[in-house]
Design a protein around this motif. Structure first.
Motif, PDB file in Angstrom:
ATOM      1  N   MET A   1       8.618   1.739   0.652  1.00 41.97           N
ATOM      2  CA  MET A   1       8.654   0.348   0.793  1.00 41.97           C
ATOM      3  C   MET A   1       9.683   0.867  -1.029  1.00 41.97           C
ATOM      4  SD  MET A   1       5.170   0.650  -1.889  1.00 41.97           S
ATOM      5  CE  MET A   1       3.832   1.080  -0.425  1.00 41.97           C
ATOM      6  N   VAL A   2       9.790   0.053  -1.493  1.00 46.27           N
ATOM      7  CA  VAL A   2      10.759  -0.465  -2.335  1.00 46.27           C
ATOM      8  C   VAL A   2       9.880  -0.206  -4.137  1.00 46.27           C
ATOM      9  CG1 VAL A   2      12.074  -1.773  -3.218  1.00 46.27           C
ATOM     10  CG2 VAL A   2      11.990  -1.976  -1.291  1.00 46.27           C
ATOM     11  N   GLN A   3      10.376  -0.004  -4.924  1.00 42.05           N
ATOM     12  CA  GLN A   3      10.070   0.229  -6.445  1.00 42.05           C
ATOM     13  C   GLN A   3       9.530  -0.996  -7.259  1.00 42.05           C
ATOM     14  OE1 GLN A   3      10.212   3.685  -6.291  1.00 42.05           O
ATOM     15  NE2 GLN A   3       9.957   3.473  -8.428  1.00 42.05           N
ATOM     16  N   VAL A   4       9.747  -2.255  -6.463  1.00 42.93           N
ATOM     17  CA  VAL A   4       9.551  -3.765  -6.926  1.00 42.93           C
ATOM     18  C   VAL A   4       8.088  -3.674  -6.326  1.00 42.93           C
ATOM     19  CG1 VAL A   4       9.635  -6.365  -6.998  1.00 42.93           C
ATOM     20  CG2 VAL A   4      11.704  -4.861  -7.343  1.00 42.93           C
TER      21      VAL A   4
ATOM     22  N   VAL B   1       5.617   3.950   4.065  1.00 44.59           N
ATOM     23  CA  VAL B   1       4.426   2.603   3.994  1.00 44.59           C
ATOM     24  C   VAL B   1       5.230   1.244   4.051  1.00 44.59           C
ATOM     25  CG1 VAL B   1       1.984   1.930   3.055  1.00 44.59           C
ATOM     26  CG2 VAL B   1       2.566   4.456   3.117  1.00 44.59           C
ATOM     27  N   SER B   2       4.820   1.234   5.086  1.00 47.60           N
ATOM     28  CA  SER B   2       5.595  -0.468   5.107  1.00 47.60           C
ATOM     29  C   SER B   2       3.989  -1.887   5.149  1.00 47.60           C
ATOM     30  CB  SER B   2       5.869  -0.811   7.136  1.00 47.60           C
ATOM     31  OG  SER B   2       6.480  -2.278   6.853  1.00 47.60           O
ATOM     32  N   LEU B   3       4.591  -2.896   4.138  1.00 48.19           N
ATOM     33  CA  LEU B   3       3.874  -3.810   3.426  1.00 48.19           C
ATOM     34  C   LEU B   3       4.780  -4.953   3.461  1.00 48.19           C
ATOM     35  CD1 LEU B   3       1.600  -2.229   1.259  1.00 48.19           C
ATOM     36  CD2 LEU B   3       1.158  -2.544   3.197  1.00 48.19           C
ATOM     37  N   LYS B   4       4.496  -6.210   3.722  1.00 47.62           N
ATOM     38  CA  LYS B   4       5.718  -6.839   3.104  1.00 47.62           C
ATOM     39  C   LYS B   4       6.357  -6.941   1.361  1.00 47.62           C
ATOM     40  CE  LYS B   4       2.358 -10.295   5.699  1.00 47.62           C
ATOM     41  NZ  LYS B   4       2.003 -11.207   6.047  1.00 47.62           N
ATOM     42  N   SER B   5       6.863  -7.014   1.956  1.00 47.35           N
ATOM     43  CA  SER B   5       7.772  -6.363   0.706  1.00 47.35           C
ATOM     44  C   SER B   5       8.365  -8.320   0.015  1.00 47.35           C
ATOM     45  CB  SER B   5       8.907  -5.937   0.900  1.00 47.35           C
ATOM     46  OG  SER B   5      10.245  -6.262   0.271  1.00 47.35           O
ATOM     47  N   GLN B   6       9.099  -7.338  -1.082  1.00 46.46           N
ATOM     48  CA  GLN B   6       9.864  -9.206  -1.725  1.00 46.46           C
ATOM     49  C   GLN B   6      11.293  -8.944  -1.788  1.00 46.46           C
ATOM     50  OE1 GLN B   6       8.497  -9.137  -5.375  1.00 46.46           O
ATOM     51  NE2 GLN B   6       6.328  -9.777  -5.294  1.00 46.46           N
TER      52      GLN B   6
ATOM     53  N   GLY C   1      -1.960  -7.046   9.098  1.00 50.02           N
ATOM     54  CA  GLY C   1      -1.520  -7.617   8.652  1.00 50.02           C
ATOM     55  C   GLY C   1      -0.106  -7.422   8.311  1.00 50.02           C
ATOM     56  N   HIS C   2      -0.502  -6.963   8.389  1.00 56.67           N
ATOM     57  CA  HIS C   2       1.829  -5.752   8.028  1.00 56.67           C
ATOM     58  C   HIS C   2       2.426  -5.938   9.427  1.00 56.67           C
ATOM     59  CE1 HIS C   2       0.746  -6.648   3.269  1.00 56.67           C
ATOM     60  NE2 HIS C   2       0.034  -5.949   4.094  1.00 56.67           N
ATOM     61  N   TYR C   3       2.017  -5.649  10.404  1.00 55.43           N
ATOM     62  CA  TYR C   3       2.491  -5.373  11.856  1.00 55.43           C
ATOM     63  C   TYR C   3       3.506  -6.179  12.158  1.00 55.43           C
ATOM     64  CZ  TYR C   3      -1.782  -2.940  12.361  1.00 55.43           C
ATOM     65  OH  TYR C   3      -2.912  -2.369  13.017  1.00 55.43           O
TER      66      TYR C   3
END
Length: 123
Positions: free
Chosen positions: A1-4, A67-72, A102-104
């Motif tokens: 994931m990104v630092q944000v 880790v893949s979560l919805k990203s901005q 929820g992130h698939y």
């Protein structure tokens, strides 16, 4: 994931580390407090730093986990995944993606855009 997005997801990374320990991974380095930080890479031409979320070893082979979560910032995440995929293929290592319920859909769309074929680790 990104630092944000990193601040919101430390709990998910901790859960992922516990899961990987139970699967027999060793020398786990994670980009959270309490663990050694994995090696970072500087993106040439910009000041962007790429750090894998989790790096671990099993049977002498290094595995990189994201880790893949919805990203901005999905474009930044795509470039990070592309870089890690190329890096691991060059070095004959492994790159895997961990995601949660929820992130698939977001994760599958990202992989489709990048034209990557990955089996997701679903926690």
């Amino acid at each position: 994931m990104v630092q944000v997005d990193k601040a919101e997801s430390t709990e998910v990374i901790k859960d992922s580390v516990v899961y990987l320990e139970s699967k027999g991974f060793e020398n786990i380095k994670a980009d959270i407090e309490g663990y050694e930080t994995p090696k970072s890479y500087l993106k040439k031409g910009s000041d962007e730093i790429i750090t894998p979320d989790i790096v671990a070893e099993r049977a002498g082979i290094k595995h990189y986990f994201e880790v893949s979560l919805k990203s901005q910032k999905p474009t930044l995440l795509k470039s990070k995944w592309r870089f890690l995929d190329v890096l691991t293929r060059m070095r004959n290592e492994r790159f895997k993606i961990i995601t949660r319920r929820g992130h698939y859909k977001f994760t599958n769309e990202m992989l489709e855009d990048l034209n990557l074929q990955k089996n997701l680790i679903k926690l």
